[in-house]
Design a protein around this motif. Structure first.
Motif, PDB file in Angstrom:
ATOM      1  N   MET A 151      90.190  89.716 103.759  1.00  0.00           N
ATOM      2  CA  MET A 151      89.135  89.924 102.758  1.00  0.00           C
ATOM      3  C   MET A 151      88.511  88.603 102.323  1.00  0.00           C
ATOM      4  SD  MET A 151      88.682  93.100 102.381  1.00  0.00           S
ATOM      5  CE  MET A 151      87.649  93.062 100.927  1.00  0.00           C
ATOM      6  N   HIS A 152      89.347  87.559 102.216  1.00  0.00           N
ATOM      7  CA  HIS A 152      88.808  86.259 101.819  1.00  0.00           C
ATOM      8  C   HIS A 152      87.856  85.716 102.885  1.00  0.00           C
ATOM      9  CE1 HIS A 152      92.627  85.757  99.177  1.00  0.00           C
ATOM     10  NE2 HIS A 152      91.648  86.332  98.508  1.00  0.00           N
ATOM     11  N   PHE A 153      88.243  85.880 104.170  1.00  0.00           N
ATOM     12  CA  PHE A 153      87.366  85.401 105.236  1.00  0.00           C
ATOM     13  C   PHE A 153      86.087  86.225 105.286  1.00  0.00           C
ATOM     14  CE2 PHE A 153      85.827  85.239 109.627  1.00  0.00           C
ATOM     15  CZ  PHE A 153      85.740  83.862 109.795  1.00  0.00           C
ATOM     16  N   LEU A 154      86.192  87.527 105.056  1.00  0.00           N
ATOM     17  CA  LEU A 154      84.998  88.378 105.025  1.00  0.00           C
ATOM     18  C   LEU A 154      84.064  87.949 103.896  1.00  0.00           C
ATOM     19  CD1 LEU A 154      83.476  90.842 106.115  1.00  0.00           C
ATOM     20  CD2 LEU A 154      84.784  92.260 104.520  1.00  0.00           C
ATOM     21  N   ALA A 155      84.636  87.583 102.742  1.00  0.00           N
ATOM     22  CA  ALA A 155      83.820  87.108 101.626  1.00  0.00           C
ATOM     23  C   ALA A 155      83.114  85.802 101.980  1.00  0.00           C
ATOM     24  CB  ALA A 155      84.692  86.916 100.386  1.00  0.00           C
ATOM     25  N   LEU A 156      83.849  84.887 102.648  1.00  0.00           N
ATOM     26  CA  LEU A 156      83.256  83.613 103.058  1.00  0.00           C
ATOM     27  C   LEU A 156      82.117  83.841 104.052  1.00  0.00           C
ATOM     28  CD1 LEU A 156      83.373  80.485 103.090  1.00  0.00           C
ATOM     29  CD2 LEU A 156      85.066  80.669 104.918  1.00  0.00           C
ATOM     30  N   LEU A 157      82.344  84.702 105.025  1.00  0.00           N
ATOM     31  CA  LEU A 157      81.333  84.981 106.044  1.00  0.00           C
ATOM     32  C   LEU A 157      80.124  85.688 105.435  1.00  0.00           C
ATOM     33  CD1 LEU A 157      80.688  84.820 109.062  1.00  0.00           C
ATOM     34  CD2 LEU A 157      81.781  87.048 109.329  1.00  0.00           C
ATOM     35  N   THR A 158      80.369  86.686 104.587  1.00  0.00           N
ATOM     36  CA  THR A 158      79.273  87.431 103.957  1.00  0.00           C
ATOM     37  C   THR A 158      78.444  86.520 103.063  1.00  0.00           C
ATOM     38  OG1 THR A 158      80.625  89.442 103.994  1.00  0.00           O
ATOM     39  CG2 THR A 158      78.703  89.444 102.548  1.00  0.00           C
ATOM     40  N   GLY A 159      79.108  85.620 102.328  1.00  0.00           N
ATOM     41  CA  GLY A 159      78.375  84.692 101.468  1.00  0.00           C
ATOM     42  C   GLY A 159      77.449  83.798 102.260  1.00  0.00           C
ATOM     43  N   ASN A 160      77.919  83.317 103.413  1.00  0.00           N
ATOM     44  CA  ASN A 160      77.076  82.456 104.255  1.00  0.00           C
ATOM     45  C   ASN A 160      75.918  83.226 104.867  1.00  0.00           C
ATOM     46  OD1 ASN A 160      78.024  79.476 104.867  1.00  0.00           O
ATOM     47  ND2 ASN A 160      79.866  80.672 104.498  1.00  0.00           N
ATOM     48  N   VAL A 161      76.150  84.462 105.285  1.00  0.00           N
ATOM     49  CA  VAL A 161      75.063  85.282 105.837  1.00  0.00           C
ATOM     50  C   VAL A 161      74.019  85.564 104.763  1.00  0.00           C
ATOM     51  CG1 VAL A 161      74.482  87.542 106.800  1.00  0.00           C
ATOM     52  CG2 VAL A 161      76.496  86.313 107.634  1.00  0.00           C
ATOM     53  N   ALA A 162      74.477  85.876 103.538  1.00  0.00           N
ATOM     54  CA  ALA A 162      73.544  86.140 102.443  1.00  0.00           C
ATOM     55  C   ALA A 162      72.684  84.906 102.153  1.00  0.00           C
ATOM     56  CB  ALA A 162      74.311  86.569 101.192  1.00  0.00           C
ATOM     57  N   LEU A 163      73.310  83.722 102.131  1.00  0.00           N
ATOM     58  CA  LEU A 163      72.559  82.490 101.895  1.00  0.00           C
ATOM     59  C   LEU A 163      71.550  82.227 103.009  1.00  0.00           C
ATOM     60  CD1 LEU A 163      75.435  80.197 100.585  1.00  0.00           C
ATOM     61  CD2 LEU A 163      73.470  80.986  99.274  1.00  0.00           C
ATOM     62  N   ALA A 164      71.908  82.598 104.234  1.00  0.00           N
ATOM     63  CA  ALA A 164      71.010  82.376 105.373  1.00  0.00           C
ATOM     64  C   ALA A 164      69.771  83.256 105.304  1.00  0.00           C
ATOM     65  CB  ALA A 164      71.753  82.633 106.687  1.00  0.00           C
ATOM     66  N   LEU A 165      69.843  84.376 104.565  1.00  0.00           N
ATOM     67  CA  LEU A 165      68.687  85.266 104.428  1.00  0.00           C
ATOM     68  C   LEU A 165      67.689  84.755 103.391  1.00  0.00           C
ATOM     69  CD1 LEU A 165      70.433  88.760 104.537  1.00  0.00           C
ATOM     70  CD2 LEU A 165      69.190  87.606 106.375  1.00  0.00           C
ATOM     71  N   GLY A 166      68.099  83.764 102.583  1.00  0.00           N
ATOM     72  CA  GLY A 166      67.211  83.234 101.549  1.00  0.00           C
ATOM     73  C   GLY A 166      65.858  82.767 102.068  1.00  0.00           C
ATOM     74  N   PRO A 167      65.816  81.927 103.130  1.00  0.00           N
ATOM     75  CA  PRO A 167      64.519  81.479 103.651  1.00  0.00           C
ATOM     76  C   PRO A 167      63.617  82.620 104.108  1.00  0.00           C
ATOM     77  CG  PRO A 167      66.277  80.083 104.478  1.00  0.00           C
ATOM     78  CD  PRO A 167      66.935  81.220 103.767  1.00  0.00           C
ATOM     79  N   TRP A 168      64.203  83.694 104.634  1.00  0.00           N
ATOM     80  CA  TRP A 168      63.413  84.851 105.056  1.00  0.00           C
ATOM     81  C   TRP A 168      62.703  85.471 103.863  1.00  0.00           C
ATOM     82  CZ3 TRP A 168      64.833  90.382 104.651  1.00  0.00           C
ATOM     83  CH2 TRP A 168      63.965  91.219 105.354  1.00  0.00           C
ATOM     84  N   PHE A 169      63.418  85.633 102.737  1.00  0.00           N
ATOM     85  CA  PHE A 169      62.810  86.187 101.532  1.00  0.00           C
ATOM     86  C   PHE A 169      61.708  85.265 100.994  1.00  0.00           C
ATOM     87  CE2 PHE A 169      66.926  88.566 101.178  1.00  0.00           C
ATOM     88  CZ  PHE A 169      66.385  89.841 101.210  1.00  0.00           C
ATOM     89  N   VAL A 170      61.923  83.940 101.095  1.00  0.00           N
ATOM     90  CA  VAL A 170      60.898  82.996 100.638  1.00  0.00           C
ATOM     91  C   VAL A 170      59.616  83.183 101.446  1.00  0.00           C
ATOM     92  CG1 VAL A 170      60.281  80.552 100.453  1.00  0.00           C
ATOM     93  CG2 VAL A 170      62.567  81.308  99.782  1.00  0.00           C
ATOM     94  N   ARG A 171      59.757  83.342 102.763  1.00  0.00           N
ATOM     95  CA  ARG A 171      58.594  83.549 103.625  1.00  0.00           C
ATOM     96  C   ARG A 171      57.857  84.843 103.270  1.00  0.00           C
ATOM     97  NH1 ARG A 171      58.802  81.622 109.098  1.00  0.00           N
ATOM     98  NH2 ARG A 171      59.223  79.369 109.047  1.00  0.00           N
ATOM     99  N   LEU A 172      58.601  85.885 102.909  1.00  0.00           N
ATOM    100  CA  LEU A 172      57.996  87.185 102.621  1.00  0.00           C
ATOM    101  C   LEU A 172      57.344  87.246 101.246  1.00  0.00           C
ATOM    102  CD1 LEU A 172      60.703  89.646 104.015  1.00  0.00           C
ATOM    103  CD2 LEU A 172      58.584  88.918 105.108  1.00  0.00           C
ATOM    104  N   ALA A 173      57.766  86.383 100.320  1.00  0.00           N
ATOM    105  CA  ALA A 173      57.238  86.426  98.951  1.00  0.00           C
ATOM    106  C   ALA A 173      55.762  86.051  98.940  1.00  0.00           C
ATOM    107  CB  ALA A 173      58.040  85.487  98.050  1.00  0.00           C
ATOM    108  N   ASP A 174      54.981  86.755  98.126  1.00  0.00           N
ATOM    109  CA  ASP A 174      53.545  86.469  98.015  1.00  0.00           C
ATOM    110  C   ASP A 174      53.207  85.696  96.748  1.00  0.00           C
ATOM    111  OD1 ASP A 174      53.952  88.411  96.110  1.00  0.00           O
ATOM    112  OD2 ASP A 174      52.546  89.873  96.953  1.00  0.00           O
ATOM    113  N   SER A 175      54.222  85.072  96.146  1.00  0.00           N
ATOM    114  CA  SER A 175      53.995  84.327  94.906  1.00  0.00           C
ATOM    115  C   SER A 175      53.856  82.832  95.141  1.00  0.00           C
ATOM    116  CB  SER A 175      55.163  84.557  93.942  1.00  0.00           C
ATOM    117  OG  SER A 175      56.362  84.074  94.517  1.00  0.00           O
TER     118      SER A 175
END
Length: 282
Positions: free
Chosen positions: A1-25
């Motif tokens: 579970m700890h490794f899954l949390a570490l991996l999920t946290g990194n994947v979530a952070l990696a999606l940040g730039p995608w959301f920035v690109r999609l934002a119209d603000s």
């Protein structure tokens, strides 16, 4: 579970730039909403964790406000860079703080670097030079984006060094709350000065950015870091540019050539060696 949390946290952070690109603000305005929308949740988490929110010394308040200002400059630089370069480059250079912190630690300790540390710096410089050269071949705008992301890495190092002075007296969530609150006015003024639209037409990319980067990503990362040695953390950190490359390819048609892949591999190896160096110095 700890490794899954570490991996999920990194994947979530990696999606940040995608959301920035999609934002119209606008990119800097997206950073503002990333912090502002997270404030109520951060306050709730701090209060539920019984973390003290008030009663700190004046010196502590000055440091945390300074850290918030620098963190805002980090986000502004990084988000502008995300708009101008490939997502893989943005994520990789945005995480360059590990190597920079290692170099800063050597300077502060007044000692010569070990072979591992020499290798980390050499790999980082070689990989960064290759990626910057490729960006220059593609477009000067892409090169400027890379440089903005490297600047963001420098700002993040200053933020970490400031936070280290008060981390023992602030809880994790309360520290993130006050630094985020201090950064909001900086991002608002910067966005207005750049002529960006502040209010978005569509809110879901900004809500996604806040949840992925500020809550899920940071929260799971803080939760899982204490359970793993720096080498494992450094290796899992490399999932971020890998995810960003896939997202950039699927969403924006960004394709890596062989020199790009070699450059990313060199910088990634430098990040792992820098994390490993943190374990040796602890």
């Amino acid at each position: 579970m700890h490794f899954l949390a570490l991996l999920t946290g990194n994947v979530a952070l990696a999606l940040g730039p995608w959301f920035v690109r999609l934002a119209d603000s606008g990119p800097v305005s997206a950073g503002l909403w990333r912090l502002a929308l997270a404030l109520p949740l951060l306050a709730i988490f701090a209060l539920r964790g019984r973390e003290p929110m008030w009663g700190y010394q004046r010196k502590d308040w000055a440091i945390i406000v300074g850290a918030g200002v620098v963190f805002a400059l980090d986000l502004a630089s990084w988000h502008v860079g995300i708009e101008r370069t490939r997502l893989g480059n943005a994520t990789l250079f945005g995480n360059s703080g590990s190597v920079i912190l290692m170099v800063w630690g050597l300077i502060a300790m007044h000692r010569r670097p070990h072979l591992r540390e020499f290798a980390a710096v050499a790999l980082a410089l070689g990989g960064a030079g290759l990626l910057l050269g490729r960006s220059m071949e593609i477009d000067t705008r892409t090169l400027a984006g890379d440089l903005f992301c490297i600047l963001a890495g420098l700002f993040y190092v200053v933020y970490i060094l400031l936070v280290q002075h008060v981390r023992g007296r602030f809880g994790s969530w309360s520290l993130l709350f006050w630094s985020s609150l201090a950064g909001c006015p900086v991002l608002l003024v910067t966005a207005l000065a750049l002529g960006e639209p502040v209010l978005p037409g569509t809110w879901w990319p900004l809500v996604g950015l806040m949840l992925a980067s500020q809550i899920v990503g940071q929260g799971l990362l803080v939760y899982s870091l204490r359970h793993f040695p720096p080498l494992v953390i450094g290796l899992v950190l490399l999932t971020q540019p890998a995810v960003s490359v896939v997202v950039g390819w699927l969403s924006f048609g960004e394709v890596l050539a062989l020199p790009d892949a070699i450059g990313m591999a060199l910088v990634g190896a430098a990040l792992v060696l820098a994390r490993l160096g943190e374990g040796k110095s602890a």
